[in-house]
Design a protein around this motif. Sequence first.
Motif, PDB file in Angstrom:
ATOM      1  N   TYR A 131      -7.891   4.796  -6.260  1.00  0.00           N
ATOM      2  CA  TYR A 131      -6.562   4.179  -6.245  1.00  0.00           C
ATOM      3  C   TYR A 131      -6.298   3.403  -7.532  1.00  0.00           C
ATOM      4  O   TYR A 131      -7.235   2.904  -8.166  1.00  0.00           O
ATOM      5  N   LYS A 172      -1.374   6.657  -3.942  1.00  0.00           N
ATOM      6  CA  LYS A 172      -2.691   6.028  -4.102  1.00  0.00           C
ATOM      7  C   LYS A 172      -2.590   4.779  -4.978  1.00  0.00           C
ATOM      8  O   LYS A 172      -3.308   4.619  -5.959  1.00  0.00           O
ATOM      9  N   LYS A 173      -1.686   3.886  -4.565  1.00  0.00           N
ATOM     10  CA  LYS A 173      -1.484   2.630  -5.282  1.00  0.00           C
ATOM     11  C   LYS A 173      -1.523   1.469  -4.299  1.00  0.00           C
ATOM     12  O   LYS A 173      -0.978   1.562  -3.193  1.00  0.00           O
ATOM     13  N   ILE A 174      -2.167   0.395  -4.715  1.00  0.00           N
ATOM     14  CA  ILE A 174      -2.189  -0.860  -3.960  1.00  0.00           C
ATOM     15  C   ILE A 174      -1.828  -1.974  -4.927  1.00  0.00           C
ATOM     16  O   ILE A 174      -2.366  -2.033  -6.041  1.00  0.00           O
ATOM     17  N   TYR A 216     -11.720   1.516  -2.618  1.00  0.00           N
ATOM     18  CA  TYR A 216     -10.776   2.588  -2.934  1.00  0.00           C
ATOM     19  C   TYR A 216     -10.837   2.934  -4.423  1.00  0.00           C
ATOM     20  O   TYR A 216      -9.910   2.674  -5.178  1.00  0.00           O
ATOM     21  N   HIS A 225       0.850  -1.190   0.000  1.00  0.00           N
ATOM     22  CA  HIS A 225       0.000   0.000   0.000  1.00  0.00           C
ATOM     23  C   HIS A 225       0.885   1.240   0.000  1.00  0.00           C
ATOM     24  O   HIS A 225       1.626   1.481   0.954  1.00  0.00           O
ATOM     25  N   GLN A 226       0.803   2.019  -1.056  1.00  0.00           N
ATOM     26  CA  GLN A 226       1.537   3.278  -1.173  1.00  0.00           C
ATOM     27  C   GLN A 226       0.518   4.411  -1.121  1.00  0.00           C
ATOM     28  O   GLN A 226      -0.031   4.811  -2.147  1.00  0.00           O
ATOM     29  N   SER A 227       0.237   4.879   0.088  1.00  0.00           N
ATOM     30  CA  SER A 227      -0.845   5.844   0.277  1.00  0.00           C
ATOM     31  C   SER A 227      -0.590   7.183  -0.427  1.00  0.00           C
ATOM     32  O   SER A 227      -1.535   7.777  -0.954  1.00  0.00           O
ATOM     33  N   GLN A 228       0.649   7.655  -0.439  1.00  0.00           N
ATOM     34  CA  GLN A 228       0.934   8.938  -1.091  1.00  0.00           C
ATOM     35  C   GLN A 228       0.650   8.887  -2.586  1.00  0.00           C
ATOM     36  O   GLN A 228       0.130   9.839  -3.165  1.00  0.00           O
TER      37      GLN A 228
END
Length: 72
Positions: free
Chosen positions: A63, A33-35, A60, A28-31
């Motif tokens: 994302y 917005k990638k999962i 999401y 999970h790369q929140s900055q």
Amino acid sequence: ADIYDKTASELEKQGFDCECLGGGRISHQSQEKKIHVYGYSVGFGRANHSVTTEKLKSKYPDYEITWANEGY
């Protein structure tokens, strides 16, 4: 396995029957917005990552969500 054991115990207290259909990992790369869903569980085998990905997309929608069977 630790997450499954805890969750299954909580659900069984509510009257649900649980079975693990496989496992894997989630990046999970929140900055950004990638999962990314990938890999497998040594104890449970590989989950159907396309199902996991579709469930994540509904939760999401903003994302970028991808999956692969490669990796551990």
